[in-house]
Motif scaffolding. Sequence first.
Motif, PDB file in Angstrom:
ATOM      1  N   PRO A 851       0.825  -1.222   0.000  1.00 54.31           N
ATOM      2  CA  PRO A 851       0.000   0.000   0.000  1.00 54.31           C
ATOM      3  C   PRO A 851       0.856   1.268   0.000  1.00 54.31           C
ATOM      4  O   PRO A 851       1.923   1.317   0.605  1.00 54.31           O
ATOM      5  CB  PRO A 851      -0.810  -0.127   1.294  1.00 54.31           C
ATOM      6  N   LEU A 852       0.354   2.285  -0.694  1.00 55.23           N
ATOM      7  CA  LEU A 852       0.998   3.588  -0.667  1.00 55.23           C
ATOM      8  C   LEU A 852       0.651   4.321   0.620  1.00 55.23           C
ATOM      9  O   LEU A 852      -0.481   4.231   1.111  1.00 55.23           O
ATOM     10  CB  LEU A 852       0.544   4.428  -1.865  1.00 55.23           C
ATOM     11  N   THR A 853       1.601   5.046   1.172  1.00 57.09           N
ATOM     12  CA  THR A 853       1.317   5.845   2.364  1.00 57.09           C
ATOM     13  C   THR A 853       0.526   7.092   1.956  1.00 57.09           C
ATOM     14  O   THR A 853       0.450   7.447   0.771  1.00 57.09           O
ATOM     15  CB  THR A 853       2.615   6.292   3.049  1.00 57.09           C
ATOM     16  N   ARG A 854      -0.035   7.763   2.947  1.00 55.52           N
ATOM     17  CA  ARG A 854      -0.797   8.988   2.669  1.00 55.52           C
ATOM     18  C   ARG A 854       0.097  10.041   2.029  1.00 55.52           C
ATOM     19  O   ARG A 854      -0.304  10.733   1.092  1.00 55.52           O
ATOM     20  CB  ARG A 854      -1.389   9.518   3.975  1.00 55.52           C
ATOM     21  N   LYS A 855       1.349  10.167   2.501  1.00 53.65           N
ATOM     22  CA  LYS A 855       2.269  11.148   1.926  1.00 53.65           C
ATOM     23  C   LYS A 855       2.618  10.788   0.486  1.00 53.65           C
ATOM     24  O   LYS A 855       2.721  11.663  -0.381  1.00 53.65           O
ATOM     25  CB  LYS A 855       3.533  11.221   2.785  1.00 53.65           C
ATOM     26  N   GLU A 856       2.780   9.471   0.203  1.00 50.62           N
ATOM     27  CA  GLU A 856       3.096   9.055  -1.165  1.00 50.62           C
ATOM     28  C   GLU A 856       1.934   9.324  -2.118  1.00 50.62           C
ATOM     29  O   GLU A 856       2.142   9.739  -3.264  1.00 50.62           O
ATOM     30  CB  GLU A 856       3.465   7.570  -1.177  1.00 50.62           C
ATOM     31  N   ILE A 857       0.715   9.150  -1.645  1.00 51.03           N
ATOM     32  CA  ILE A 857      -0.449   9.471  -2.483  1.00 51.03           C
ATOM     33  C   ILE A 857      -0.497  10.972  -2.762  1.00 51.03           C
ATOM     34  O   ILE A 857      -0.803  11.402  -3.877  1.00 51.03           O
ATOM     35  CB  ILE A 857      -1.748   8.996  -1.794  1.00 51.03           C
ATOM     36  N   ARG A 858      -0.141  11.772  -1.734  1.00 53.99           N
ATOM     37  CA  ARG A 858      -0.116  13.226  -1.928  1.00 53.99           C
ATOM     38  C   ARG A 858       0.960  13.609  -2.948  1.00 53.99           C
ATOM     39  O   ARG A 858       0.734  14.466  -3.822  1.00 53.99           O
ATOM     40  CB  ARG A 858       0.165  13.911  -0.584  1.00 53.99           C
ATOM     41  N   VAL A 859       2.119  12.966  -2.876  1.00 53.99           N
ATOM     42  CA  VAL A 859       3.184  13.224  -3.846  1.00 53.99           C
ATOM     43  C   VAL A 859       2.716  12.843  -5.240  1.00 53.99           C
ATOM     44  O   VAL A 859       2.947  13.580  -6.216  1.00 53.99           O
ATOM     45  CB  VAL A 859       4.461  12.450  -3.464  1.00 53.99           C
ATOM     46  N   LEU A 860       2.047  11.728  -5.380  1.00 53.25           N
ATOM     47  CA  LEU A 860       1.520  11.296  -6.678  1.00 53.25           C
ATOM     48  C   LEU A 860       0.538  12.308  -7.241  1.00 53.25           C
ATOM     49  O   LEU A 860       0.545  12.615  -8.434  1.00 53.25           O
ATOM     50  CB  LEU A 860       0.844   9.930  -6.543  1.00 53.25           C
ATOM     51  N   GLN A 861      -0.341  12.810  -6.385  1.00 56.18           N
ATOM     52  CA  GLN A 861      -1.337  13.782  -6.841  1.00 56.18           C
ATOM     53  C   GLN A 861      -0.654  15.051  -7.335  1.00 56.18           C
ATOM     54  O   GLN A 861      -0.994  15.599  -8.386  1.00 56.18           O
ATOM     55  CB  GLN A 861      -2.306  14.116  -5.703  1.00 56.18           C
ATOM     56  N   LEU A 862       0.348  15.526  -6.567  1.00 54.02           N
ATOM     57  CA  LEU A 862       1.087  16.723  -6.981  1.00 54.02           C
ATOM     58  C   LEU A 862       1.856  16.465  -8.267  1.00 54.02           C
ATOM     59  O   LEU A 862       1.935  17.329  -9.152  1.00 54.02           O
ATOM     60  CB  LEU A 862       2.050  17.160  -5.876  1.00 54.02           C
ATOM     61  N   LEU A 863       2.402  15.264  -8.389  1.00 56.50           N
ATOM     62  CA  LEU A 863       3.113  14.896  -9.611  1.00 56.50           C
ATOM     63  C   LEU A 863       2.173  14.919 -10.812  1.00 56.50           C
ATOM     64  O   LEU A 863       2.513  15.428 -11.888  1.00 56.50           O
ATOM     65  CB  LEU A 863       3.716  13.499  -9.434  1.00 56.50           C
ATOM     66  N   ALA A 864       0.960  14.416 -10.629  1.00 58.01           N
ATOM     67  CA  ALA A 864      -0.030  14.400 -11.704  1.00 58.01           C
ATOM     68  C   ALA A 864      -0.458  15.811 -12.087  1.00 58.01           C
ATOM     69  O   ALA A 864      -0.803  16.078 -13.237  1.00 58.01           O
ATOM     70  CB  ALA A 864      -1.247  13.582 -11.276  1.00 58.01           C
ATOM     71  N   GLU A 865      -0.420  16.726 -11.124  1.00 56.86           N
ATOM     72  CA  GLU A 865      -0.824  18.104 -11.390  1.00 56.86           C
ATOM     73  C   GLU A 865       0.283  18.920 -12.039  1.00 56.86           C
ATOM     74  O   GLU A 865       0.056  20.057 -12.437  1.00 56.86           O
ATOM     75  CB  GLU A 865      -1.268  18.773 -10.087  1.00 56.86           C
ATOM     76  N   GLY A 866       1.485  18.336 -12.129  1.00 63.48           N
ATOM     77  CA  GLY A 866       2.570  19.014 -12.841  1.00 63.48           C
ATOM     78  C   GLY A 866       3.626  19.654 -11.975  1.00 63.48           C
ATOM     79  O   GLY A 866       4.505  20.352 -12.481  1.00 63.48           O
ATOM     80  N   TYR A 867       3.584  19.465 -10.658  1.00 59.60           N
ATOM     81  CA  TYR A 867       4.570  20.082  -9.780  1.00 59.60           C
ATOM     82  C   TYR A 867       5.955  19.493 -10.008  1.00 59.60           C
ATOM     83  O   TYR A 867       6.107  18.285 -10.216  1.00 59.60           O
ATOM     84  CB  TYR A 867       4.184  19.876  -8.312  1.00 59.60           C
ATOM     85  N   SER A 868       6.977  20.344  -9.957  1.00 56.00           N
ATOM     86  CA  SER A 868       8.363  19.891 -10.006  1.00 56.00           C
ATOM     87  C   SER A 868       8.773  19.385  -8.625  1.00 56.00           C
ATOM     88  O   SER A 868       8.070  19.583  -7.634  1.00 56.00           O
ATOM     89  CB  SER A 868       9.288  21.040 -10.406  1.00 56.00           C
ATOM     90  N   ASN A 869       9.940  18.741  -8.556  1.00 57.63           N
ATOM     91  CA  ASN A 869      10.434  18.267  -7.259  1.00 57.63           C
ATOM     92  C   ASN A 869      10.610  19.407  -6.276  1.00 57.63           C
ATOM     93  O   ASN A 869      10.232  19.301  -5.103  1.00 57.63           O
ATOM     94  CB  ASN A 869      11.770  17.534  -7.445  1.00 57.63           C
ATOM     95  N   ASN A 870      11.194  20.529  -6.736  1.00 55.68           N
ATOM     96  CA  ASN A 870      11.394  21.680  -5.854  1.00 55.68           C
ATOM     97  C   ASN A 870      10.070  22.219  -5.333  1.00 55.68           C
ATOM     98  O   ASN A 870       9.929  22.536  -4.150  1.00 55.68           O
ATOM     99  CB  ASN A 870      12.136  22.790  -6.593  1.00 55.68           C
ATOM    100  N   ALA A 871       9.098  22.352  -6.246  1.00 53.61           N
ATOM    101  CA  ALA A 871       7.799  22.893  -5.844  1.00 53.61           C
ATOM    102  C   ALA A 871       7.089  21.949  -4.869  1.00 53.61           C
ATOM    103  O   ALA A 871       6.439  22.386  -3.920  1.00 53.61           O
ATOM    104  CB  ALA A 871       6.925  23.135  -7.068  1.00 53.61           C
ATOM    105  N   MET A 872       7.199  20.625  -5.101  1.00 50.92           N
ATOM    106  CA  MET A 872       6.600  19.671  -4.161  1.00 50.92           C
ATOM    107  C   MET A 872       7.263  19.772  -2.793  1.00 50.92           C
ATOM    108  O   MET A 872       6.586  19.698  -1.756  1.00 50.92           O
ATOM    109  CB  MET A 872       6.727  18.244  -4.704  1.00 50.92           C
ATOM    110  N   ALA A 873       8.580  19.939  -2.778  1.00 53.94           N
ATOM    111  CA  ALA A 873       9.294  20.054  -1.510  1.00 53.94           C
ATOM    112  C   ALA A 873       8.806  21.266  -0.722  1.00 53.94           C
ATOM    113  O   ALA A 873       8.578  21.182   0.492  1.00 53.94           O
ATOM    114  CB  ALA A 873      10.796  20.160  -1.765  1.00 53.94           C
TER     115      ALA A 873
END
Length: 913
Positions: A851-873
């Motif tokens: 299972p994916l953790t809650r934080k990993e799902i949030r990272v996936l969602q941000l990744l799908a929305e187009g955020y860069s690594n810096n912006a996600m951080a």
Amino acid sequence: MPSSAPVPYSLRILETKLDPPAFVATQVPRTSISEEIAATAVKLVLVRAPAGFGKTTAMAQIRERMETQGIATAWLTLDRADNDLSRFLNCLAEAVQRLGVDEPINLAPFDAVAALTAHDSPFTLFLDDFEVVQEPAVLGLVREMVEHLPRRGQIVIGSRSLPDLGLGRLRARGQLIEIDTDRLRFSLEETSAFFGLRQTHSPRGIAQKPPQALPAELLLQLHRKTEGWVAAIWLASMALERHGIETGFIERFSGSDRAVADYLAEDVLAHQPREVRDFLLRTSILRQLDASVCQALNPRGDSVAILEQLAAANLFLTPVIGDAGGEVRAWRYHSLFADFLRAQLARDRPDELARLHLAASGWYESHGRPVPAIDHAIEGGDHPHALTLLDSYAEKFLEQGRMRLLARWFSAIPEHQLREHPLLQLIRLWATCFTHGPWDAMRLLEQSGCLDSPIPKVRVNAHTLIPLLLAMQDRHDEAYEAGRESLARLPTGLAFAEGVLLNAMAHILAVRGDQREAQRLLEAARRKQGNSTFNRMYTESLAGMFDLHEGRLRQATARLRMAVDSTHAVSYSHSHGNAWAGVLYAGAVYETNQLEQAEHLLNVYLPLARDVGLPDHMILSHVMRSRIAFHAGDIDAAFQALTELEYLGHHRQLPRVVAGAKLERAHVLGLQGNGPASRDELQRADDPELWQRERREQLPAHDLDYLALAQARWEIAFGDARAALGVLDAELHAAVASNRNRRALKLRVLRALALQRAGDLATATAEIGAVLQTASQEGFVRLILDEGPAVGTLVHRYASAAMQQETSDAAPAMRSDPILADYLQRLMQVLGPMPSPGDAEAPSGDAISEPLTRKEIRVLQLLAEGYSNNAMAEKLFVSDSTVRTHLRSINMKLDAKSRTQAVAIARKLGVIR
């Protein structure tokens, strides 16, 4: 006294700005501060504190430390005049070249910002007195410099206030060190060291007694009272040198602001010889102390001798020493003392204030420097003399396009005095229009009485303003009627006004679709230009805009670059012209995918366009900023730009601006795959009256972005692609009929996407191939790439077919057209590798292996929305390395080999939308 071959005064002033303060023997080494800066690799060091805390001294010592380490440094002391973007860029370019940055080849303009970002060797640029900078365009440039500094570059800023430079983001990234008031306060040891240095290096020029050693208990008492405030400790030391330690001075002394001001008045200034006291008060109105201008204000004294005496005694002067064809000496007052002296002069000698400013004004006037001459006349309250000078110079400044300078002066002159100069009232209206916008200018015009002036020249010229003001308020039909009446009144006797009217009417007629008449008026405007660089800018901007809409990108870019560079004689990085040309040129640069240069231009011109309130320019600049941010993965900044645009539209009651923000927000949401939210934004943008008007008019901001096109784009991505084809065909027919070739090209891109979505891949590939062949001739890039990943798939398919000669029509085109081949190669580099066919395939089994953790799902969602690594951080308040760790874990759990595949699998499994 000046030598027989003096250094030009303007150069001497520049030298004083570019040289750091000279070393003074009584400076206490701020070793801990210098060592901290030397040991870090942050982009920005902010030294911030009120006056008198030793900011400049600390910065000078940091610079010395950098120099000993072999790091190149440059220094620039700012003043209020640096809010003029041209002047700031001029001074910055001189400072940057002192870092050893190569000068341009073949006399090309020197781009200081670009030179810094590309400089390989370590360097530190110091900007002192930064609190004087308030101009958004200048702040935007400095923000850009900080953002794009190379790995071994650093900027140190000294300021009394907190500058608007995006410090929160720098702080979150660990790229900012702040040296604040607490860090600058002297420790007890530093206070003791200061008194030791004063005793060793006692000045003899004005000091009355040799200093005495300060007992430990008195030293501690003074340190506590001053709380380490450097200025208070310094002033107390001067008093002790005169009174001695037995007089109880320390017991009476307070380190508060009021006590220091009282001390300056009662103890320091009062005890100076009369000649020195008069000199200090008289010259306090000057920003820079040059012996020649000081002599003009103090004709009975020997200004050279007094300056040298004050400098030798270290009394309130900061010497600045440079070398340009011989030694150049100049000084400036310590900021705390300068503030005090000016207040003391105004209080004790109010009758002298105006005379001194008038003398300074006369000196600058006689030396051919009208800007400080007018400044001093206004600051001294001698508005009649300021108006006399403006009578001589204002029209020249107007023709040069120096609108902000003129607006600042006119705002400081009483209305009743300005009314006695009708022609200056007209110039004030032009300046207001291009700095504060058409609404303020229209209000002033109606109040000025110029429309009914008994002077025919004033009355006729006032009426030439009305069409421009109405057009800038998005009232083109009214502007057209008013313009026809104004054209019938030509000639007016004022070449500048006639040129603006012809240009404005050319724009209005182009909006109405009468291109032939628009071109005729544009040619008439060219013949009226004369010496008006502003009108030259206006004409070339409009011609460039016409070229752009007709699909001639290369010619448009050349025209717009000339338009931007025409506003001033000296050109640095095309960043000093009027917002009208600047935003359009940024758009041409953006279209060729030079995103960094486009962002650089927007940092300069977007704030100006926002202040003036040009509807099309506001839409174009904010949409560009949003797209650049989205491309960089800074999704929050992308939406913020559109929110600001929507607010401006509501605030200024411009429905078209509001709709422009909603259209682009729908576009961004569509690129994120959020169909429902995108559709909702389109529905909110659907103002029938507005879009019926758009169909009648050719509005620059809606050449490529309008409701019918946006709705077709949504249908292609989320609805009925075949239905979209019918709409696109009708729109394409209309665009070709009206010679709107750029719009036609965009519609054909969407048509290719619709065919692809409908499953007709062969026709879609042929359609995109035709588009690419046309686009390659002019260099259109973002027009294609802004449609997102789906168009990338099409481009890849066409390029692959062409290279493999799988289609009979594409391969010959590639072989016979090297321009197309090179263009395709550049497109492919921007697009990156094509996603593999298996990217959307989920791993075997009905569920994820772990299972994916809650934080990993949030990272996936941000990744799908187009955020860069810096912006996600930044958004998740974690480091970049933590984000990378989450991404590795996500790929492992989803059995994904790329970010794209991870998002596709997560969507297929329903983990994210």
